[in-house]
Design an enzyme around this catalytic site. Structure first.
Site, PDB file in Angstrom:
ATOM      1  N   GLY A  49       0.821  -1.363  -0.003  1.00  0.00           N
ATOM      2  CA  GLY A  49      -0.092   0.052  -0.005  1.00  0.00           C
ATOM      3  C   GLY A  49       0.882   1.352   0.002  1.00  0.00           C
ATOM      4  O   GLY A  49       0.214   2.374  -0.219  1.00  0.00           O
TER       5      GLY A  49
ATOM      6  N   GLY B 109       3.434   1.696  -2.004  1.00  0.00           N
ATOM      7  CA  GLY B 109       4.203   1.746  -3.309  1.00  0.00           C
ATOM      8  C   GLY B 109       3.396   2.826  -4.223  1.00  0.00           C
ATOM      9  O   GLY B 109       2.075   2.881  -3.729  1.00  0.00           O
ATOM     10  N   ASN B 110       3.756   2.807  -5.391  1.00  0.00           N
ATOM     11  CA  ASN B 110       3.239   3.846  -6.561  1.00  0.00           C
ATOM     12  C   ASN B 110       1.639   3.113  -6.503  1.00  0.00           C
ATOM     13  O   ASN B 110       0.910   4.083  -6.773  1.00  0.00           O
ATOM     14  CB  ASN B 110       3.886   3.993  -7.603  1.00  0.00           C
ATOM     15  CG  ASN B 110       5.144   5.212  -7.350  1.00  0.00           C
ATOM     16  OD1 ASN B 110       4.897   5.919  -6.565  1.00  0.00           O
ATOM     17  ND2 ASN B 110       6.130   4.800  -7.967  1.00  0.00           N
TER      18      ASN B 110
ATOM     19  N   ARG C 294      10.151  -9.198 -18.136  1.00  0.00           N
ATOM     20  CA  ARG C 294       9.134  -9.691 -17.036  1.00  0.00           C
ATOM     21  C   ARG C 294       9.769 -10.877 -16.437  1.00  0.00           C
ATOM     22  O   ARG C 294       9.551 -11.347 -15.246  1.00  0.00           O
ATOM     23  CB  ARG C 294       7.692  -9.842 -17.600  1.00  0.00           C
ATOM     24  CG  ARG C 294       7.037  -8.364 -17.722  1.00  0.00           C
ATOM     25  CD  ARG C 294       5.563  -8.567 -18.169  1.00  0.00           C
ATOM     26  NE  ARG C 294       5.044  -7.502 -18.223  1.00  0.00           N
ATOM     27  CZ  ARG C 294       5.006  -6.550 -19.370  1.00  0.00           C
ATOM     28  NH1 ARG C 294       5.505  -6.992 -20.607  1.00  0.00           N
ATOM     29  NH2 ARG C 294       4.337  -5.531 -19.250  1.00  0.00           N
TER      30      ARG C 294
ATOM     31  N   HIS D 102       0.373 -10.842 -20.492  1.00  0.00           N
ATOM     32  CA  HIS D 102       0.611  -9.675 -20.300  1.00  0.00           C
ATOM     33  C   HIS D 102       2.205  -9.688 -20.586  1.00  0.00           C
ATOM     34  O   HIS D 102       3.158  -9.584 -19.658  1.00  0.00           O
ATOM     35  CB  HIS D 102       0.628  -9.209 -18.693  1.00  0.00           C
ATOM     36  CG  HIS D 102       0.719  -7.850 -18.431  1.00  0.00           C
ATOM     37  ND1 HIS D 102       0.220  -6.765 -19.142  1.00  0.00           N
ATOM     38  CD2 HIS D 102       1.339  -7.159 -17.541  1.00  0.00           C
ATOM     39  CE1 HIS D 102       0.598  -5.501 -18.715  1.00  0.00           C
ATOM     40  NE2 HIS D 102       1.373  -5.903 -17.616  1.00  0.00           N
TER      41      HIS D 102
END
Length: 315
Positions: A10, A12-13, A90, A177
């Protein structure tokens, strides 16, 4: 509206922007921000609480670093993990973040066993499978946010190409993704017209290229870290679909059991959401080329799954 949601990561960006957008849209009565950086987490909570007070929004936002406090959360959102940096793939993130997701998922299952899990951490599709296995939650209750983001990037690029931001556009980008994502231009609509009737083949190639490069472009601009406004918006979109039962078709990473001919992995597919998570996967008709490209899109995920199994992070 939810009674209580928790955001792991929470401070973090992405996590803090989910909290801010959630507060502004009054998505819940309470938002819990979990982070190991408790001073920043509490600061973020206080800052957003004061912002909510400006608009007289009745919401409780607080920071914590104890898993016990996420008890009774209806939804737990996982944004924790290392971000992508320039030239990082990733796959580079795979083992680094999988161990984090393993720990978080196990604790969520222990403290908030009835919750829904929304995963945002990358590599997204593989992290969803880690979260599902270590939480032991039903497949409907573990959802990945990525396809909404990829589809939004296609929507944005199409509006740029058209030179008209007032157009209503419905885009679908399915698959992993990653660079192997599959923009389904035959199923994308602009004011009721399909993209393949609007854009020339060359323009379609450019749209696909820009969509796939949308995230990396932001990473290169920021230099430190990756996108957070749009990913946070994607999570809010999921939360609103669950809480309002709006029947909207959204692309999310979900567990496959034969849909589109694919089994046993998480993959971005069109779905409808309900109170218990994924209600059903919408199977759009694919032509042979699209199906082949979707199959290719799964290969990278399957390779990541094998790496995680070799390292005892999946079983």
């Amino acid at each position: 509206m939810f009674e209580k949601i928790a955001i792991i990561g929470g401070s973090g960006n992405v996590g803090s922007h989910i909290a801010f957008l959630g507060a502004m849209r009054h998505i819940a009565k309470e938002i819990l921000l979990f982070s190991n950086d408790i001073p920043r987490c509490k600061g973020v909570g206080l800052d957003i609480s004061q912002a909510a007070a400006i608009f007289d929004i009745p919401i409780l936002i607080k920071g914590c670093n104890s898993y016990e406090e996420i008890a009774e959360s209806e939804v737990v959102i996982i944004t924790a993990g290392f971000p992508r940096t320039p030239n990082m793939t990733r796959n580079d993130l795979l083992l680094k973040n999988a161990s984090i997701i393993q720990e978080i998922s196990s604790n969520v299952a222990r403290i908030a066993p009835q919750s829904l899990l929304i995963v945002v951490s990358n590599p997204l599709d593989a992290m969803c499978l880690v979260a599902k296995q270590w939480s032991k939650f039903e497949k409907e209750r573990v959802i990945g946010m990525a396809g909404i983001l990829d589809s939004a990037r296609l929507t944005y690029e199409s509006k740029v190409m058209l030179g008209d931001f007032n157009k209503h556009i419905q885009s679908y980008v399915i698959g992993s993704h990653s660079d192997d994502m599959l923009p389904l231009l035959r199923h994308c609509l602009c004011e009721g017209k399909v993209f393949t009737d609007i854009f020339t083949p060359k323009m379609q190639e450019e749209l696909i290229k820009e969509t796939k490069g949308g995230g990396a472009k932001i990473v290169n601009y920021y230099q430190k870290g990756s996108a957070y406004f749009a990913p946070a918006s994607g999570v809010i979109k999921i939360l609103e679909a669950i809480s309002t039962l709006n029947e909207e078709i959204l692309v999310c990473s979900v567990f496959t059991e034969g849909e589109y001919g694919i089994k046993d992995i998480y993959l971005g597919l069109p779905i409808k959401l309900g109170k218990k998570g994924v209600e059903h996967i919408v199977e759009l008709p694919l032509n042979q080329q699209e199906q082949e490209m979707l199959n290719i899109s799964t290969q990278g995920i399957k390779e990541q799954v094998e790496i995680l199994k070799d390292n005892k992070l999946l079983y």
